[in-house]
Design a protein around this motif. Structure first.
Motif, PDB file in Angstrom:
ATOM      1  N   UNK B 288      29.582  42.841  35.535  1.00  0.00           N
ATOM      2  CA  UNK B 288      29.917  42.679  34.109  1.00  0.00           C
ATOM      3  C   UNK B 288      28.624  42.876  33.322  1.00  0.00           C
ATOM      4  N   UNK B 289      28.113  44.056  33.373  1.00  0.00           N
ATOM      5  CA  UNK B 289      26.788  44.300  32.784  1.00  0.00           C
ATOM      6  C   UNK B 289      26.839  45.201  31.549  1.00  0.00           C
ATOM      7  N   UNK B 290      28.028  45.328  30.962  1.00  0.00           N
ATOM      8  CA  UNK B 290      28.136  46.102  29.716  1.00  0.00           C
ATOM      9  C   UNK B 290      29.188  45.407  28.855  1.00  0.00           C
ATOM     10  N   UNK B 291      29.166  45.728  27.603  1.00  0.00           N
ATOM     11  CA  UNK B 291      30.130  45.121  26.672  1.00  0.00           C
ATOM     12  C   UNK B 291      31.556  45.443  27.119  1.00  0.00           C
ATOM     13  N   UNK B 292      31.752  46.678  27.494  1.00  0.00           N
ATOM     14  CA  UNK B 292      33.077  47.157  27.911  1.00  0.00           C
ATOM     15  C   UNK B 292      33.552  46.405  29.165  1.00  0.00           C
ATOM     16  N   UNK B 293      32.663  46.261  30.114  1.00  0.00           N
ATOM     17  CA  UNK B 293      33.028  45.558  31.359  1.00  0.00           C
ATOM     18  C   UNK B 293      33.362  44.099  31.063  1.00  0.00           C
ATOM     19  N   UNK B 294      32.556  43.462  30.231  1.00  0.00           N
ATOM     20  CA  UNK B 294      32.821  42.056  29.887  1.00  0.00           C
ATOM     21  C   UNK B 294      34.167  41.932  29.174  1.00  0.00           C
ATOM     22  N   UNK B 296      36.764  43.813  29.541  1.00  0.00           N
ATOM     23  CA  UNK B 296      37.845  43.968  30.526  1.00  0.00           C
ATOM     24  C   UNK B 296      38.043  42.687  31.341  1.00  0.00           C
ATOM     25  N   UNK B 297      36.945  42.086  31.753  1.00  0.00           N
ATOM     26  CA  UNK B 297      37.062  40.819  32.489  1.00  0.00           C
ATOM     27  C   UNK B 297      37.700  39.748  31.606  1.00  0.00           C
ATOM     28  N   UNK B 298      37.290  39.705  30.323  1.00  0.00           N
ATOM     29  CA  UNK B 298      37.847  38.691  29.423  1.00  0.00           C
ATOM     30  C   UNK B 298      39.338  38.930  29.192  1.00  0.00           C
ATOM     31  N   UNK B 299      39.722  40.176  29.122  1.00  0.00           N
ATOM     32  CA  UNK B 299      41.152  40.501  28.950  1.00  0.00           C
ATOM     33  C   UNK B 299      41.940  40.011  30.165  1.00  0.00           C
ATOM     34  N   UNK B 300      41.377  40.265  31.357  1.00  0.00           N
ATOM     35  CA  UNK B 300      42.057  39.802  32.589  1.00  0.00           C
ATOM     36  C   UNK B 300      42.148  38.276  32.601  1.00  0.00           C
ATOM     37  N   UNK B 305      46.242  34.796  33.559  1.00  0.00           N
ATOM     38  CA  UNK B 305      46.458  33.355  33.806  1.00  0.00           C
ATOM     39  C   UNK B 305      46.353  33.056  35.304  1.00  0.00           C
ATOM     40  N   UNK B 306      45.291  33.548  35.879  1.00  0.00           N
ATOM     41  CA  UNK B 306      45.114  33.452  37.346  1.00  0.00           C
ATOM     42  C   UNK B 306      44.104  32.352  37.701  1.00  0.00           C
ATOM     43  N   UNK B 307      44.534  31.443  38.552  1.00  0.00           N
ATOM     44  CA  UNK B 307      43.624  30.396  39.029  1.00  0.00           C
ATOM     45  C   UNK B 307      43.587  30.439  40.546  1.00  0.00           C
ATOM     46  N   UNK B 308      42.503  30.977  41.110  1.00  0.00           N
ATOM     47  CA  UNK B 308      42.464  31.114  42.581  1.00  0.00           C
ATOM     48  C   UNK B 308      42.454  29.763  43.299  1.00  0.00           C
ATOM     49  N   UNK B 309      42.202  28.674  42.581  1.00  0.00           N
ATOM     50  CA  UNK B 309      42.156  27.355  43.204  1.00  0.00           C
ATOM     51  C   UNK B 309      43.407  26.533  42.923  1.00  0.00           C
ATOM     52  N   UNK B 310      44.418  27.216  42.439  1.00  0.00           N
ATOM     53  CA  UNK B 310      45.640  26.499  42.042  1.00  0.00           C
ATOM     54  C   UNK B 310      46.291  25.780  43.229  1.00  0.00           C
ATOM     55  N   UNK B 311      46.116  26.315  44.376  1.00  0.00           N
ATOM     56  CA  UNK B 311      46.740  25.718  45.555  1.00  0.00           C
ATOM     57  C   UNK B 311      45.996  24.495  46.068  1.00  0.00           C
TER      58      UNK B 311
END
Lengths: 102, 312
Positions: B288-294, B296-300, B305-311
């Motif tokens: 995440x080293x560019x404005x565009x990349x950041x 995209x990550x923020x949009x995701x 609404x993904x929580x990998x620790x939900x379980x």
């Protein structure tokens, strides 16, 4: 450059006879016979000596046995135990390595 | 070539008896055996100890080694210049393979191997017999096993001449590496061992593979870690992978997780029963080293609404 290629034969494709194994280990054939008879070498060996054939793994094992016996003045049983443990460690290390564990 | 003081390696005096040398070797090999030692340099130490004992533990090799240092007073680490009548170059045939450390590879230091041919046999020599068999190892690439190869090994052999002087001779052997060999297997080169009254012995080469961080082996099975992008795992599709047998296109199933293992049957090391190739998919995140990349990550983050620790 222009060097002749020496044909190398894989020991596992042309397995060694009793005499060949003895020669490779610089021991008398009796040494091999004794270690096969006691089950240290060539497990499930055919009853008749002429049917004995030795693979790469047998050659490596036989040389290790010689080494332990000579260097540590170990008897057959102790040498076999050392080599068994050594082989088991190698096998487990190989599994760890395959699993990506250093 | 660096002179090695084998007496120093074993910690014994030059006048040490056979028994003292053996005792010193046993003590050191137990201390540094790589299977039990916690010392960082155990492997290297064991090789050095084996090399030293391989020479000093054999009366004839020891005498030849002592001859070497006589008059020159070499010290360990000092550059070693062989006497002019030794001929050109040095090398050897790998010695006998020490306890716990394996034999010296062909491309390693050959110093000890100068003496390999001079050692006395342990068998009773009654009638003219074949020369002794020699043992060494040869390091190849994994690809050599997949395709077969021809590799050159240099052997420089020390012998005694008619005047009982030590002379050396270089031997280069081109060796065919059969397809499908695995580490630890032995190649037999008929008549390439030590000379003898009834003909030369054979040379055995133990196959070793050069370590390659891309591949791991288990018998004939090969494991390869394959970096993949998160969308390649999530969406699936075809990816191109460079394997030991060449480039292949592999289908990644949609919804795969990092760590998933794909098996390519029969693409391990070839043989009557060829091994399999296992591809371990390992996700690599785009930085995440560019404005565009950041963005995209923020949009995701916002929309998935993904929580990998939900379980838990």
């Amino acid at each position: 450059m222009g060097q002749a290629i020496v044909t190398a034969v894989l020991v596992d494709e042309a397995a060694l006879t009793l005499e060949e194994l003895a020669q490779a280990c610089a021991v008398e054939p009796d040494w091999v016979v004794q270690h096969v008879r006691t089950g240290v070498l060539l497990q499930d060996a055919p009853a008749h000596i002429s049917g004995w054939r030795f693979s790469s793994a047998d050659l490596v094992r036989a040389r290790r046995l010689c080494q332990v016996e000579r260097t540590f003045d170990a008897n057959d049983d102790v040498a076999a135990l050392v080599v068994d443990l050594s082989e088991e460690i190698s096998r487990l290390r190989g599994k760890l390595s395959a699993a990506g564990v250093r | 070539m660096e002179y090695k003081d084998y007496y120093q390696t074993l910690g014994v005096a030059k006048t040490a008896s056979e028994e003292e040398i053996k005792k010193a070797y046993r003590k050191l090999v137990r201390k540094y055996h790589p299977d039990v030692s916690k010392e960082a340099d155990a492997q290297k130490k064991t090789q050095e100890i084996n090399e030293a004992y391989g020479v000093l533990g054999d009366a004839e090799k020891r005498a030849a080694y002592d001859d070497l240092g006589r008059g020159q007073q070499y010290r360990a680490g000092q550059e070693f210049r062989p006497p002019p009548d030794w001929g050109r170059g040095f090398g050897g045939n790998g010695g006998g393979g020490g306890f716990g450390g394996g034999g010296g590879p062909m491309d390693s230091d050959f110093f000890a191997d100068l003496f390999a041919n001079l050692g006395g046999g342990r068998r009773r020599q009654q009638a003219p017999r074949r020369g002794e068999d020699s043992h060494a190892s040869i390091t190849i690439e994994l690809g050599d096993s997949y395709h077969g190869a021809t590799r050159t090994v240099s052997l420089m052999v020390a012998e005694r001449d008619a005047q009982d002087r030590i002379v050396t001779r270089e031997r280069n052997l081109s060796v065919n590496i059969p397809k499908g060999v695995t580490p630890g297997q032995q190649l037999r080169l008929a008549g390439q061992g030590q000379p003898g009254a009834a003909g030369p012995g054979d040379l055995y080469l133990e196959i070793q593979f050069r370590p390659n961080p891309r591949y791991r082996l288990d018998g004939r099975d090969v494991y390869q870690t394959v970096p993949v992008a998160p969308w390649e795992l999530a969406l699936g599709g075809e990816i191109e992978v460079t394997t030991p047998s060449g480039k292949v296109n592999v289908t990644v199933p949609a919804g795969s997780q990092s760590g998933r293992k794909l098996r390519l049957r029969g693409r391990g090391i070839p043989g009557k029963e060829a091994g399999d190739l296992y591809l371990l998919l390992e996700v690599v995140l785009p930085p995440a080293n560019s404005e565009r990349a950041r963005d995209l990550y923020q949009t995701m983050a916002r929309e998935l609404a993904f929580n990998p620790r939900a379980g838990g």
